[in-house]
Enzyme design. Structure first.
Site, mmCIF file in Angstrom:
data_model
loop_
_atom_site.group_PDB
_atom_site.id
_atom_site.type_symbol
_atom_site.label_atom_id
_atom_site.label_comp_id
_atom_site.label_asym_id
_atom_site.label_seq_id
_atom_site.Cartn_x
_atom_site.Cartn_y
_atom_site.Cartn_z
ATOM 1 C CD GLU A 392 14.023 -25.264 -9.908
ATOM 2 O OE1 GLU A 392 14.512 -24.253 -10.462
ATOM 3 O OE2 GLU A 392 14.571 -26.380 -9.936
ATOM 4 C CG HIS A 484 22.456 -29.815 -10.405
ATOM 5 N ND1 HIS A 484 22.697 -29.429 -11.714
ATOM 6 C CD2 HIS A 484 21.254 -29.287 -10.075
ATOM 7 C CE1 HIS A 484 21.672 -28.719 -12.149
ATOM 8 N NE2 HIS A 484 20.784 -28.610 -11.180
#
Length: 750
Positions: A392, A484
């Protein structure tokens, strides 16, 4: 004028003579935080860029403007520019400009969507017509399309710009190829038309979840031309949940201590790296809350948060320990190995808010606050694992540099960069979080294994298709996948670049696209691979870089760092060829990267059953309930729940001429024990010919149980010239079972 294909436009600036330098010496660190350009320096740079455009015959209506700046290598600055038409930005048309201390241009990398091949004015007449709808109406259209009942979390924005509407076409040489035979180099984008449009950013919340989207709205018709999600997610001493007792930097508070690390980063919301308590604040509009405080400087209990419990108790503090340790190691890995300070390169502090929402199965990076929120998990464990935090936070690095559009191939590269960052941070942290290189081992090359309750990771970097949705290689349909999943091929490329591949078609590490010699490419190690990738990301990638462009720019980075015909540059070409991007080449010396050495372990992955092993060989096998580290088999010791002793051994020899000798293996430990006492143990030793222990490598117990596998590595060069017995000895007491699973045992020597 017929629009020129993008593949013909991208290299124009980058290939101009005199503007590209090579540095074949050892890689330099990135520079410390840099001051912004003065008005005079900005004017000087714009003058140089304008002169370059004029030399190509560009009309004055086509210009550039400076957009952002960050450090380059020592003595250099990176300035990103946007291409404009009559003052309006052309979406995705950008240059990355490297300048030296005198402000002179060193190199330029571009994605040029101005529709100019050799000069003249691009067909941008759409920009000459005033917009028919207002910015407010564009925002309304965008918002209603993604969250009709949404509430703004951050103020929306609408930028008027020119949007190149493009389509993919085959290059002439690939016209007769079957779709399944296409390589990334066989297709290119061609601009069909230009539309006056609004680039609308909405950051809303609806139905108890954040709904962040970017939308391109036709400024004349109100039609949605493109749309993509913009929320980057993954589905003292501290007792961390995944890493045992870890050191964490805190500071003194009025009544004790607080989770504020003032030694890493400055400014920002809290003046340093901080961990705050969101205290179940709703994910649709989370309040980060206050910085964690404690009367003592010992934090957490190392256990999964108990839903409904206090977020400030020892159990509630554990998620904060996870977060602070992860944030510290992310900062240190990039600063110490690369010289990159914090997320933006300019050392601006960030923060992580723990305990967002209730039983929340997510963690996300929010560019509005340049911070991260982590949930406690429901189907997952707490989402503060080291690789998840590294992932992240790497979104913040991307946002400060290439700012890859979060859709299509560029979106896949955005996600892949975060997976790469997560794995490199994990490797750095597992090795102690010190030093100036990224270790060659320590990470598991799987994203999110620790947060998974069943041991299944979110993604396998070495073979993405193991998740059932991600492809292993590029195809023409890649750009239509969720980011993703479209990240998969580039993840595999990076694994091959760092670790190499294998020639066995049955292996997870095999690529059918590697057709040259040797069939198994050699890796160059994680440290070099990360330096090359990071240089390409920060100095060459633009917001719309796709797979083919990424290959070209990563190769440029490798050539600038290590030389045009270096083994590192060869490895880049082979790693991309392995995912069907560009052609494969021979490794000139039969080994294009760091020698991996000779393998001294027989059947270290247990795929050949008991071959090579002695002792309790009945522990070798497979079971659908237990995932292997790689392949299908492993050695699973213990798990009886009563007094048991098992020993598994193999004889190994380390040549007297060896200059390197590294023993490694992966472990997965599950336990039914509930007390923090080492009742059940696994001891790993090396013994001489009479059974005397010459070195105890490690001891593991039920206290070390974590979700997923952990990779361990030991330097055993001191034992060169000896034939030894590698021993895995397990002892289990008379109650509560503990499984010790062993896989990927390896002893490499050079």
């Amino acid at each position: 004028m017929k629009p020129a294909p993008l593949s013909a436009l991208w290299p124009l600036l980058a290939t101009m003579a005199g503007y590209c330098t090579a540095a074949y010496a050892a890689p330099q660190l990135m520079a410390p935080p840099v001051t912004t350009l003065s008005p005079q320096q900005s004017s000087n740079l714009l003058t140089q860029l304008t002169a370059m455009d004029a030399a190509r015959g560009l009309a004055p209506e086509l210009s550039v403007r400076l957009s952002s700046q960050h450090p380059g290598t020592t003595g250099q600055k990176i300035v990103r520019t946007q291409h404009t038409y009559k003052g309006l930005r052309i979406f995705g048309s950008e240059s990355v400009v490297v300048t030296d201390t005198a402000g002179t241009i060193v190199s330029v990398a571009s994605t040029d969507r101005r529709g100019v091949a050799t000069g003249g004015l691009a067909p941008l007449a759409a920009a000459d017509v005033p917009p028919a709808i207002s910015p407010a109406e564009a925002i309304r259209i965008a918002a209603s399309s993604v969250a009709p009942r949404g509430v703004d979390r951050w103020p929306p924005s609408a930028e008027l710009l020119i949007f190149p509407v493009a389509r993919s076409v085959r290059v002439p040489a690939a016209q007769s190829k079957q779709e399944t035979e296409l390589n990334a180099a066989d297709v290119q984008e061609v601009i069909e038309r230009y539309a006056l449009a609004y680039y609308v950013k909405t950051r809303m919340a609806q139905d108890n979840k954040p709904v962040y989207y970017d939308t391109i709205i036709d400024a004349n018709t109100g039609a949605i031309l493109a749309q993509w999600p913009a929320l980057k997610t993954v589905v003292g001493s501290g007792n961390s949940q995944y890493n045992g007792v870890v050191p964490i930097n805190t500071s003194v508070a009025t009544s004790g201590f607080q989770m504020l690390d003032t030694t890493r980063g400055s400014g920002g919301k809290y003046g340093g790296m901080a961990i705050t308590n969101a205290n179940h604040s709703s994910a649709d509009n989370p309040d980060p809350g206050n910085i964690y405080t404690n009367s003592s400087n010992s934090w957490g209990d190392g256990k999964q948060y108990v839903n409904g419990g206090s977020t400030t108790s020892a159990n509630g503090q554990t998620a904060a320990v996870n977060a602070l340790w992860g944030l510290m190691n992310t900062y240190d890995a990039n600063r110490n190995a690369l010289g990159w300070h914090s997320l933006d390169g300019n050392n601006t502090a960030t923060y992580i808010a723990a305990h967002v929402d209730t039983s929340y199965d997510n963690a996300f990076y929010d560019d509005g606050c340049k911070c991260m929120y982590i949930g406690d998990g429901n189907h997952f464990n707490s989402l503060g694992a080291i690789d998840v935090i590294g992932h992240e936070m790497s979104h913040g690095v991307t946002a400060a540099t290439a700012d890859l559009v979060y859709a299509g191939e560029s979106g896949g590269l955005n996600e892949s960069n975060s997976d790469v960052g997560g794995e490199m941070v994990e490797a750095y942290a597992r090795a102690g979080g010190t030093g100036s290189v990224i270790p060659a081992s320590g990470n598991d090359w799987m994203m999110g294994t620790e947060i998974s309750k069943n041991g299944q990771p979110l993604r396998w970097m070495y073979r993405p298709s193991k998740d059932g949705s991600s492809p292993d290689a590029w195809s023409s349909s890649l750009k239509y996948l969720d980011v993703h999943y479209s990240s998969g091929p580039n993840n595999r490329m990076f694994y091959f670049l760092a670790q190499g591949s294998r020639a066995d078609p049955a292996s997870d590490y095999y690529s059918k696209y590697l057709t040259r010699t040797p069939a198994a490419m050699h890796g160059i190690g994680s440290d070099k691979a990360y330096r090359i990738w990071f240089k390409a990301l920060t100095t060459k990638f633009t917001s719309t870089t796709g797979y083919a462009d990424a290959r070209a720019k990563v190769l440029e980075a490798a050539q600038e760092l290590y030389g045009a015909s270096s083994k590192e540059a060869i490895a880049v070409q082979r790693a991309y060829a392995a995912i069907n991007v560009g052609a494969d080449i021979d490794e000139a010396d039969g080994g294009g990267g760091e020698p991996q050495g000779a393998e001294r372990i027989i059947n270290g992955g247990f795929e050949d059953g008991i071959n090579g092993w002695k002792g309790a060989t009945a522990v070798i096998g497979s079971d659908p309930a237990q995932v292997a580290y790689e392949g299908t088999r492993y050695a699973r010791m213990g798990g009886k729940g009563h007094t048991t002793n098992q020993v598994l051994t193999q004889s190994v020899s380390i040549p007297a001429s060896a200059t390197q000798a590294t023993l490694s293996f992966a472990t997965h430990i599950e336990t039914g024990e509930v007390h923090p006492v080492a009742y059940d143990q696994l001891t790993v030793t090396l013994k001489d010919s009479v059974g005397k222990v010459v070195r105890t490598l490690a001891r593991y117990s039920n206290k070390d149980a974590v979700a997923g596998y952990q990779l361990h590595s030991f330097d055993v060069l001191a034992q060169k010239g000896k034939t030894l017995t590698l021993s895995f000895a397990m002892h289990e007491d008379n109650s509560k079972p503990t499984f010790f699973v062993i896989d990927k045992v390896s002893l490499l020597t050079n």
